[in-house]
Design a protein around this motif. Structure first.
Motif, PDB file in Angstrom:
ATOM      1  N   TRP A  27      71.472  40.072  52.123  1.00 19.87           N
ATOM      2  CA  TRP A  27      70.654  41.197  52.538  1.00 19.87           C
ATOM      3  C   TRP A  27      70.438  42.067  51.310  1.00 19.87           C
ATOM      4  O   TRP A  27      71.432  42.467  50.682  1.00 19.87           O
ATOM      5  CB  TRP A  27      71.411  41.955  53.634  1.00 19.87           C
ATOM      6  N   ALA A  39      70.638  47.573  59.163  1.00 23.38           N
ATOM      7  CA  ALA A  39      70.769  46.831  60.420  1.00 23.38           C
ATOM      8  C   ALA A  39      70.293  47.659  61.611  1.00 23.38           C
ATOM      9  O   ALA A  39      69.761  47.126  62.585  1.00 23.38           O
ATOM     10  CB  ALA A  39      72.223  46.410  60.629  1.00 23.38           C
ATOM     11  N   SER A 136      74.725  41.559  62.684  1.00 22.46           N
ATOM     12  CA  SER A 136      74.102  41.720  61.364  1.00 22.46           C
ATOM     13  C   SER A 136      75.047  42.478  60.431  1.00 22.46           C
ATOM     14  O   SER A 136      75.186  42.132  59.250  1.00 22.46           O
ATOM     15  CB  SER A 136      72.777  42.476  61.487  1.00 22.46           C
ATOM     16  N   TYR A 140      76.273  40.431  57.239  1.00 25.54           N
ATOM     17  CA  TYR A 140      75.715  40.856  55.962  1.00 25.54           C
ATOM     18  C   TYR A 140      76.538  41.935  55.258  1.00 25.54           C
ATOM     19  O   TYR A 140      76.688  41.888  54.036  1.00 25.54           O
ATOM     20  CB  TYR A 140      74.281  41.345  56.164  1.00 25.54           C
ATOM     21  N   VAL A 148      73.880  35.483  63.475  1.00 21.96           N
ATOM     22  CA  VAL A 148      73.009  36.495  64.079  1.00 21.96           C
ATOM     23  C   VAL A 148      71.894  35.817  64.875  1.00 21.96           C
ATOM     24  O   VAL A 148      71.220  34.914  64.377  1.00 21.96           O
ATOM     25  CB  VAL A 148      72.387  37.393  62.991  1.00 21.96           C
TER      26      VAL A 148
END
Length: 223
Positions: A27, A39, A136, A140, A148
């Protein structure tokens, strides 16, 4: 369909997507808390609009739990206006920041040391954090091997015939976690590739021409 029989298919799909698009480098963020905020902001929003919101938070020195908690809610909402539903998301960012402050002294870097099951339960207890947002953050921001599930995943894998269109979140998540080794790096890349493929080809109105998965897609073969 026997889930155990899906292992080669899921792996092959991952390899095909990776070969087609290459690593997605998700991310994109400068800090763990930035990923957490992202997120929340990406809920029902295009990533380009989320990036604008994050840039404005940075410019206003609002990208920390302490700053978000101290900020006027209307001022915070104005900063994230580009992400949509900005008034609600401002409240969500404050709720997430309050939880992080109360449970982890505001230090997002402490989160990876928590047990994934416990941490997921805590996140789901935060106002405005649903399963996709929690997962998420776990994947991440915390590097936990949690797959996810989003609308793109549901669309692609139901069209491929590997999941029911109406399958619940847990069912879809189990499709991946039961058939792939628990590897956060692979889960990260796989989900990013799913998003890329959904935007390039498997749209609401699909663009099947040039789709790398066309040969194995039930939706495409049905015409």
């Amino acid at each position: 369909m026997d889930q155990a029989s899906l292992t080669p298919s899921l792996t092959d799909i991952y390899r095909c997507l990776l070969k087609k698009y290459g690593p997605q480098h998700w991310w994109p963020a400068e800090s763990r808390f930035e990923m957490m905020a992202g997120a929340v902001l990406t809920q029902s929003a295009a990533w380009t609009n989320v990036e604008k919101a994050i840039s404005r938070l940075k410019a206003a020195d609002l990208l920390s739990p302490e700053a978000i908690l101290e900020a006027d809610e209307h001022y915070l909402a104005k900063a994230i206006r580009s992400s949509g539903y900005f008034n609600v998301k401002a409240r969500k960012l404050k709720a997430l920041s309050a939880w992080l402050q109360a449970s982890y002294s505001g230090q997002a870097d402490k989160l990876p040391y928590s047990d994934v099951t416990t941490l997921r339960k805590e996140l789901l207890g935060v106002w405005g954090v649903g399963e996709e947002t929690a997962d998420s953050i776990l994947l991440y921001a915390c590097g936990k091997p949690v797959f996810v599930i989003d609308a793109y995943t549901r669309r692609i894998f139901s069209r491929l015939g590997l999941a029911e269109k109406e399958a619940g979140y847990d069912r879809l998540q189990g499709l991946f976690t039961s058939n792939l080794a628990a590897d956060a790096a692979v889960f990260n890349e796989y989900h990013a590739l799913i998003v890329r493929h959904a935007k390039e080809h498997c749209r609401v109105k699909p663009v099947c021409k040039g789709c790398v998965l066309k040969a194995v897609c039930k939706f495409s073969s049905s015409g």
